[in-house]
Design an enzyme around this catalytic site. Structure first.
Site: not given
Ligand code: GDP
Length: 385
Positions: A76-77
């Site tokens: 996600e990051d």
């Protein structure tokens, strides 16, 4: 501050043959991927996945789940792809990371909508791999533990969402250790004044209460010893939020809530549970309607214990819980207590069997009464859409 070393030590305690090289590889991978990112607290981002991994290790989960906890935010990051995870850590870890990432992505307009939708997705994910939910619970717990760095608005939002969704989820899965901490932390941010007030009131009366409980423990231990029942007896402070809920529901003051502190008796065998119950009931008069045999009739979250409330030595009621050590593990860790941390084929087969059983247990259609009870807790009507 927590460290990789601490995580390794925790894991080796319950799984001495754990693949520590695999764990280190996951840690280094996550640390690399998150390098330069910070938490709102100003700390390096890696403290968050590490804290989650430690919570998962405290639940004594298998090494792949702990690794997925370390890696849960990288897709996600950071620039890392799911394929990278799969190539480095295999498909099982990749699937878990994918599951957590998908749950994290869900965003909806209204809060109601978001929660209902989230709930359904959560359960769908859980049917595939319940460990995704355990990672999510650990994630929420660490975010709550570090909530002081967020804005007040965000604090309230997270606290509310936790009380409405995550704590009941932990309850449903029987993970009371996490449920209680989630509740007390949320309570603190959602109703800061009530929380502080209750905390102070309880602190003021603690000494007297503890003295009484020690007396109960002493008398009970003496009698159990006399009939050769080996037992550990603990005084058990209840979590603040459950006391607060009782006060609100029953419109009572703290002094009128009798089971603020209770006693827990841990024994080796089921036979000893009933033996200890008999001793407690000969020592003190049980209050009618307060006896529950969750050993003969386990709760749907697998909880087993004998509960009774008696009129103790100074005329005040005391709640007593009696269970075996095995039952105690399930009472604290719920579903997580049923995990095998064996590596390799046999372990996987065991896991498959457990998951099949869990799917059955979690199937709302087959469990209508419990589903209703759960929904009432959540104040969400799942079937309305
Ligand atoms: P209550 O006082 O009417 O809620 O009666 P119960 O006998 O069902 O519960 C008494 C206490 O036992 C609760 O306050 C909890 O602390 C504990 N308890 C109840 N259900 C569970 C459970 O499913 N898991 C665990 N770990 N504790 C439970």
């Amino acid at each position: 501050m927590s460290s990789l070393f601490e995580l390794e030590q925790k894991i080796l305690l319950y799984n001495p043959s754990a693949d520590i090289a695999f764990l280190r590889k996951a840690y280094n991978f996550a640390e690399n991927a998150h390098r330069g990112q910070k938490r709102i607290s100003g700390e390096d981002y890696i403290v968050h996945p590490l804290a989650i991994a430690i919570i998962l290790a405290e639940l004594q989960l298998d090494i792949k789940t702990v690794a997925a906890g370390l890696l849960h935010d990288v897709v996600e990051d950071t620039g890392v792809t799911l394929a990278d995870i799969e190539n480095n850590f295999g498909s099982e870890v990749a699937r878990m990371v994918d599951g957590v990432t998908k749950l994290g992505k869900l965003q909806f307009q209204s809060r109601e909508e978001r929660q209902a939708e989230n709930l359904r997705k959560m359960f769908l994910a859980m049917a595939k791999d319940i460990r995704v939910i355990l990672i999510k619970l650990a994630d929420r717990l660490h975010n709550l533990r570090t909530l002081q760095f967020q804005s007040e608005r965000k604090q309230k939002e997270v606290a509310e969402e936790t009380l409405v969704f995550f704590a009941p989820l932990a309850h449903r899965l029987g993970i009371y250790k996490i449920k209680w901490e989630l509740e007390d932390l949320s309570f603190r941010y959602k109703e800061p004044e009530q929380y502080q007030h209750l905390k102070m009131q309880i602190a003021k009366t603690r000494a007297k209460r503890e003295e009484y409980i020690q007396e109960v423990i002493r008398l009970l231990a003496e009698k159990l010893n006399a009939v050769n029942i080996r037992a550990e007896i603990q005084g058990r402070p209840k979590n603040l939020y459950s006391i607060y809920q009782k006060m609100v529901e029953q419109q009572k003051e703290l002094k009128d809530i009798f089971d603020v502190q209770a006693v827990r008796v841990l024994v080796d065998t089921v036979k000893d549970c009933y033996g200890a119950l008999g001793i407690a009931h000969t020592l003190w008069k049980p209050i009618p309607g307060r006896f529950k045999d969750y050993i003969a009739m386990p709760k749907s979250n697998m909880y087993q214990s004998l509960h009774t409330t008696v009129i103790g030595p100074n005329g005040e009621p005391v709640e007593i819980q009696i269970r075996t050590w095995d039952m105690h593990r399930v009472a604290e860790y719920g579903i997580a207590a049923h995990w095998k941390y064996k590596e390799g084929k046999q372990g996987d087969q065991d896991l498959d069997k457990k998951l099949a059983w869990l799917r059955q247990m979690m199937d709302f259609q087959h469990d209508a009464r419990d589903a209703r009870e759960f929904m009432e807790n959540l104040k969400i009507d799942l079937f309305s859409q």
